[in-house]
Motif scaffolding. Structure first.
Motif, PDB file in Angstrom:
ATOM      1  N   ASP A   1       0.856  -1.192   0.000  1.00 21.33           N
ATOM      2  CA  ASP A   1       0.000   0.000   0.000  1.00 21.33           C
ATOM      3  C   ASP A   1       0.888   1.237   0.000  1.00 21.33           C
ATOM      4  O   ASP A   1       0.864   2.040   0.928  1.00 21.33           O
TER       5      ASP A   1
ATOM      6  N   ALA B   1      -5.351   0.729   5.903  1.00 23.07           N
ATOM      7  CA  ALA B   1      -6.226  -0.430   6.134  1.00 23.07           C
ATOM      8  C   ALA B   1      -6.524  -0.533   7.619  1.00 23.07           C
ATOM      9  O   ALA B   1      -5.633  -0.359   8.450  1.00 23.07           O
TER      10      ALA B   1
ATOM     11  N   ARG C   1      -2.816  -8.182   4.799  1.00 21.92           N
ATOM     12  CA  ARG C   1      -2.482  -7.179   3.799  1.00 21.92           C
ATOM     13  C   ARG C   1      -1.498  -7.698   2.758  1.00 21.92           C
ATOM     14  O   ARG C   1      -0.599  -6.986   2.325  1.00 21.92           O
TER      15      ARG C   1
END
Length: 335
Positions: free
Chosen positions: A199, A205, A307
């Motif tokens: 990310d 997140a 993730r």
């Protein structure tokens, strides 16, 4: 190498022939920060080693020929460097070429063939890729037991261990956590991961962690105890995992990723774990999905929680050892 990732600034009195090619100082600074610091350090180190080798052998580092790259990979193989290290060196060299305007150079066919042979030679010699063992529940509890729940460092280390495991966190993610990233809910704990390896745009997140069943490893109790200890010292903002000196005093600033890793290694040794020297912070990230797979949770949920990129095979490396026992074709056939 780090500075090579951004065009070098011109003198203040320099007048460019083409204003469309000018970058402001602010733009340069943002371009510099667009590359993760760890990547810049690693690539810078690899590029420096490559240019030193080129100086010693009389070769040109930029642009390098395919033969030069193949010879350098062979040189690293002679030094018995790990294949992953050689891959990183190759990536650093190609990145330097791309930044300098030599896109697609040098060609890597020869270098990859040399690396393939090096992998085979290492396998035949009994050398395998070294992996940090996963910190599953048994070693996690042993490491928790090795902490002092009344000491400031003990409270912090418990929070570090439990969050690393429950978040399936990278050490960089743990180091980046802020006090305000943690929120208690009726169901447990919600933690904001502001950015991560997958990310880079920092969309962020939110990771939900339910209430635990064992007091020593219950994320809610452990994190609340640490936050209460910080609040007693008038710390309500800033880094969540703080530095603590050898006398047990809270210090300014947060822990780095390297410090997180060192803490896990110390705790593994203090717990007397078999092969303690092999445990790292990455083991916390590996332990979470391993135990989740044992509990029968779907791979897609595990990957989202940790993730991982949807196309990443990494999460399967943690789950497959569990599946090989659970779904073993020799199980239940009457042996």
């Amino acid at each position: 190498m780090a500075s090579a990732l951004v065009p070098v600034a011109e003198p203040a009195d320099y007048v460019p022939a083409n204003p469309d090619t000018v970058l402001s100082e602010g733009t340069r600074e943002r371009l510099e920060r667009s590359v993760p610091a760890n990547t810049k350090r690693a690539y810078g180190r690899q590029w420096s080693q490559f240019t030193d080798w080129c100086d010693e052998t009389g070769r040109s580092p930029l642009p390098a020929t395919p033969q030069t790259l193949a010879e350098y990979v062979s040189h690293l193989a002679d030094l018995d460097r790990a294949p992953s290290t050689i891959e990183q060196a190759t990536a650093a060299i190609r990145t330097a070429h791309r930044v300098a305007g030599h896109r697609g150079q040098p060609e890597t066919d020869g270098a990859l063939a040399v690396l393939k042979v090096h992998r085979r030679d290492r396998a035949e010699a009994g050398k395998r890729k070294r992996k940090a063992p996963p910190v599953t529940l048994t070693p996690l509890r042993a490491m928790i037991d090795a902490t002092d729940p009344e000491a400031l460092a003990g409270k912090r280390n418990r929070a570090l261990l439990v969050l690393g495991f429950a978040l399936m966190a990278r050490r960089s993610e743990l180091a980046a956590l802020r006090v305000g990233d943690v929120r208690f809910t009726d169901d447990g704990l919600t933690v904001l991961i502001r950015s991560s390896k997958t990310d880079q745009d920092a969309i962020g997140a939110k990771v939900n962690i339910p209430v635990g069943v064992h007091p020593a490893t219950d994320p809610i109790r452990v994190v609340r105890a640490w936050l209460d200890a910080l609040a007693q010292r008038q710390v309500t903002t800033g880094p969540l995992l703080r530095r603590i000196n050898r006398w047990g005093h809270l210090q300014e600033g947060g822990m780095s990723g390297a410090a997180v890793n060192e803490a896990v290694q110390r705790l593994a040794a203090a717990a007397g774990l078999d092969g303690a020297e092999d445990f790292t912070a990455h083991g916390l990230r590996a332990g979470g999905p391993t135990e989740a797979a044992k509990a029968g949770h779907p791979t897609s949920f595990i990957a989202e929680h940790g993730r991982w990129s949807k196309s990443s095979p990494q999460v399967l490396e943690y789950i497959r050892p569990v599946e090989k026992w659970r779904d073993n074709p020799m199980r239940g056939i009457g042996l």
